[in-house]
Enzyme design. Sequence first.
Site, short mmCIF file in Angstrom:
data_model
loop_
_atom_site.label_atom_id
_atom_site.label_comp_id
_atom_site.label_asym_id
_atom_site.label_seq_id
_atom_site.Cartn_x
_atom_site.Cartn_y
_atom_site.Cartn_z
N SER A 224 51.92 -83.11 81.89
CA SER A 224 52.97 -82.16 81.53
C SER A 224 53.16 -82.18 80.02
O SER A 224 53.17 -83.25 79.40
CB SER A 224 54.28 -82.48 82.25
OG SER A 224 54.70 -83.82 82.02
N GLY A 226 55.80 -80.57 78.34
CA GLY A 226 57.14 -80.13 77.97
C GLY A 226 57.21 -78.63 77.87
O GLY A 226 56.82 -77.90 78.78
N SER A 227 57.67 -78.14 76.73
CA SER A 227 57.83 -76.69 76.53
C SER A 227 56.51 -75.95 76.46
O SER A 227 56.48 -74.71 76.48
CB SER A 227 58.64 -76.43 75.26
OG SER A 227 57.97 -76.96 74.12
N ASP A 228 55.38 -76.67 76.38
CA ASP A 228 54.06 -76.03 76.32
C ASP A 228 53.39 -75.90 77.68
O ASP A 228 52.23 -75.49 77.76
CB ASP A 228 53.14 -76.80 75.36
CG ASP A 228 53.55 -76.63 73.91
OD1 ASP A 228 54.04 -75.55 73.56
OD2 ASP A 228 53.40 -77.59 73.14
N GLY A 229 54.08 -76.28 78.76
CA GLY A 229 53.51 -76.12 80.09
C GLY A 229 52.81 -77.38 80.59
O GLY A 229 53.35 -78.48 80.51
N GLY A 255 59.82 -82.47 85.07
CA GLY A 255 58.60 -83.06 85.60
C GLY A 255 58.66 -83.31 87.09
O GLY A 255 57.66 -83.19 87.80
N ASP A 256 59.85 -83.65 87.58
CA ASP A 256 60.04 -83.88 89.01
C ASP A 256 59.90 -82.56 89.78
O ASP A 256 59.28 -82.52 90.85
CB ASP A 256 61.42 -84.48 89.27
CG ASP A 256 61.69 -85.68 88.36
OD1 ASP A 256 60.76 -86.46 88.13
OD2 ASP A 256 62.83 -85.82 87.87
#
Length: 313
Positions: A224, A226-229, A255-256
Site C-alpha cells: 500500500s 497511502g495516497s498513491d494507491g 490498509g485494513d
Amino acid sequence: MKPKILTITLNPSLDKTVLLGTNDKNNALDTRRESISAGGKGINVSRALRCLGYPSVATGFLGGDSGQRIKVRLRQEKIKTEFIPVQGTTRINYTFIEEKTGLSTRIFGIEAKITQRDIALFLKKYKLLLRCADVVILSGRNVQGVADTFYADIIKIANQLQKKVVLDTSLKSLVKGIRARPFLIKPNIEEAQQVLNKRIQSKSALKQALISLHGMGPHHVVISLGSDGAVGFDGREFVCCHHPSFRVQNDVGCGDALIAGFIDGYYKTKDFSMAVKRGVLCGMSNALNLIPGKVNPRQFMNLNRKVILKKYI
C-alpha cells in the site's frame, strides 16, 4: 459462495476519534465531531468485511472495562467475537484530526501484557475456529508477552489445513511471518523497506521490492502506498492501482479496508488485478469516513471512475 473468515487482533483497542475545528477568536480547537469504536487492525478488517456483506469471527485478547466495551460494540455491529479474556486492560487509543488541515495526531494507550496461559488458551481456541474458516487474517502488530515467531507459528498451523492466510504486521513478526508462506502480505512502503533493509525511491526499485518480497514465500504481495494507491505482484503479473488526490477525512484503517476489499474482489472475480483494485476502492471509501474500517459500497461507482489500473509498473 462467500468464504468463512476469521480475523485475529492480538492488540485490540478502544478507539476514540475526534474531529477538531479552529475557534478563530482565541485560536483554540473545538470538537466538531467525535466517535468511539472497537479498534485494532483485525477488528477494522472485520468491520469493513461486514460493510461488504461478509460475516467474520473476530478473536484475539481482551481485558478490563475497555475490553468489555469493545465486545459490546462489536455485538451491536453484528460482528461475532471469540476473544480470550486476560487480566490486563485493553488499551484506549486517541486520534485527533484537524478539520482545516486534515493533519492527524495519534496517541496510543498502554497495552495489556499477555501471559503464557493466555497464549495457550488462544492457541486452543484458534485451532477450533480454524475448522470453520476458509480465510484467516492476521492483522496488527504483536503484543507484549508474545514471541516474534507467533504469527509464523499460527500461519504454519493454518497452512497445514490448507487455509488462506493474510498477514499484515510489521518488524520482526512480519519478516518471520513472510517466510511461513502466507497467501497474502500487505505491507505499506515503510514496512517493505524495513523488511528488505533498503530504500524504495523509484518505480524500478518498487518492482524489485515486489519480486524480492514474493521470493521470500508469500503467494501474493500488495504494497500500500497511502495516497498513491497500491501495487501488487502474484508471481505472474504486476499491478499498479492509482487514484487522484481527494479530501481525506481519516486515514486510520485504510490498509485494513484494503485487505477486506482484496478478499471481496478475489472471491468475486478470482482475478488478482481486480482484487487489488477493489482493495484500493475500499481504502478510499474508508478515508472518507471517521470510523476506521467503515466503508460504503454505494460510494464505489463514483470512486471507481477515479481509479487507474495498470498491469505493469
